[in-house]
Enzyme design. Structure first.
Site, mmCIF file in Angstrom:
data_model
loop_
_atom_site.group_PDB
_atom_site.id
_atom_site.type_symbol
_atom_site.label_atom_id
_atom_site.label_comp_id
_atom_site.label_asym_id
_atom_site.label_seq_id
_atom_site.Cartn_x
_atom_site.Cartn_y
_atom_site.Cartn_z
ATOM 1 N N GLY A 117 0.793 -1.220 0.000
ATOM 2 C CA GLY A 117 0.000 0.000 0.000
ATOM 3 C C GLY A 117 0.826 1.270 0.000
ATOM 4 C CB CYS A 118 -0.263 4.738 0.786
ATOM 5 S SG CYS A 118 -1.744 4.795 -0.258
ATOM 6 C CG ASN A 119 2.694 1.138 4.302
ATOM 7 O OD1 ASN A 119 1.489 0.961 4.265
ATOM 8 N ND2 ASN A 119 3.552 0.133 4.274
ATOM 9 C CB ALA A 120 4.899 -0.153 -0.206
ATOM 10 C CG MET A 153 0.651 7.941 7.475
ATOM 11 S SD MET A 153 1.344 9.319 6.515
ATOM 12 C CE MET A 153 -0.150 10.204 6.068
#
Length: 383
Positions: A159-162, A370
């Site tokens: 996801g967006c944290n990756a 996040m």
């Protein structure tokens, strides 16, 4: 949904404080490049394309703090109605767009750093918007003509944290292989992860995400950099990656998720309305632990690069960390011009910061992303 403001020390992944006192051998970010798909649309244009008339859904789109996004919209019939796309068609779209955007971003990154394609020794590809076997890294190596003996890894589905998870692992590889070039590519074809219907669940997602790819190059400035392509000394102003801190919020593990929709016959992303408040409530702890281990305070940080997760998320982080709107100017600017680009959003902000030309030698910066888990990833860098 239950929020959590506490965290066991076991859930925090940190670099020992002693390691950043001696920064010899730290990985440096020596180049950055970004790319998008071909067409961008205003939020009002997308409402017309998707034929959305529900006032509640329209309000979600028009109050998102997003002006334009790059998207590849579905084919339309003679009346202009978007045709449904099967999961197979969406996967094919993901493969095509990820390769196209990814190649452009990598080339832009290499041009920015002066590194040649043949100099790449390690390639880490990050994506959440589709699944490929063989992975994007293998396909990109063939597509771009990268040397086939290049080491590689794919980070899929985080996801967006990756992007920061990738930076953590890739920086470690760079330090273990001084003078060799590592490239991270975050390629997110969010157009390939859309479900178009009239529900509020999909409205939140469909109002937010855009297509984009970002790449950075890293080289360790260890003792053996003499055999680097141009030598790390030729990359003045490149920030050193000093340490990381990671926080998982177990009570919010289902707050952001990508799961199967039986009715639609495809995967669908879900965002809990409480996500901004959960992230905001946990942001202060992980940032303070990141900085305390380096002997720093928040007031010592000159540059803040926060994931463009959405207006409410950015506001929650800003308020909880005591940041000004100026601190998150690039975060909000990327959201305005591109929407949420998932794993590569913070690198679009990083590129804008460098182009702004305000960073000075010695400046500390915090990178923060996040995403699903729910998780907060952070990194400390210094120019």
């Amino acid at each position: 949904m239950t929020t959590s403001t506490g965290l066991l020390d076991a859930d925090l992944v940190e670099t020992p404080a002693s390691e950043e006192k001696d920064t010899a051998g730290a990985a440096r970010i020596v180049g950055v490049g970004t790319a998008t798909t071909e067409h961008s649309y205003t939020q009002r244009e997308l409402l017309d394309i998707f034929k959305i008339t529900d006032p509640r859904v329209r309000s979600v789109f028009l109050n998102s703090a997003i002006e334009r996004r790059f998207l590849t919209v579905p084919p339309r019939d003679a009346e202009g109605t978007c045709l449904p796309e099967t999961q197979g068609e969406l996967l094919a779209k993901h493969r095509r767009l990820a390769l196209e955007m990814g190649a452009k971003a990598v080339h832009a990154c290499l041009d920015n750093s002066g590194i040649e394609l043949s100099d790449i020794d390690y390639l880490c590809c990050v994506t959440t918007t589709g699944f490929l076997t063989p992975g994007l890294s293998a396909r990109l190596i063939r597509h771009m003509g990268i040397l086939p003996d290049t080491s590689r890894v794919d980070i899929v589905g985080m996801g967006c944290n990756a992007g920061l998870n990738a930076l953590n692992a890739t920086a470690a590889w760079a330090v273990a292989n001084p003078g060799k070039v590592a490239v991270i590519l975050c390629a997110e074809a969010c157009s390939a992860a859309y479900v178009i219907d009239s529900t509020m669940r999909t409205a939140v997602v469909n109002s937010l995400f855009g297509d984009g790819a970002a790449a950075i190059a890293l080289i360790s400035d260890g003792p053996d950099t003499a055999y680097a392509p141009s030598g790390v000394a030729s990359f003045p102003g490149s920030p050193r990656v000093l340490r990381f801190a990671s926080q998982l919020i177990p009570d919010a593990i289902d707050a952001m998720r990508y799961d199967w929709d039986d009715q639609q016959g495809k995967f669908s992303f879900y965002l809990d309305p409480e996500v901004p408040y959960v992230v905001g409530a946990n942001a202060e702890q992980v940032i303070d632990r990141l900085l305390t281990g380096a002997g720093l305070r928040r007031s010592d940080i000159r540059q803040w690069l926060v994931h463009s997760g959405g207006k409410k998320v950015i506001d929650a982080v800003r308020v909880n960390l005591g940041l000004t709107r100026h601190h998150v100017r690039h975060t909000t600017g990327v959201l305005r011009d591109f929407g949420n680009l998932s794993s590569g959003s913070f690198l679009f902000s990083y590129e804008r910061l460098l182009k702004e030309g305000v960073v000075e030698a010695g400046d500390y910066g915090v990178l923060m992303t996040m995403g699903p888990g729910s998780t907060i990833e952070t990194a400390l860098v210094q120019w």
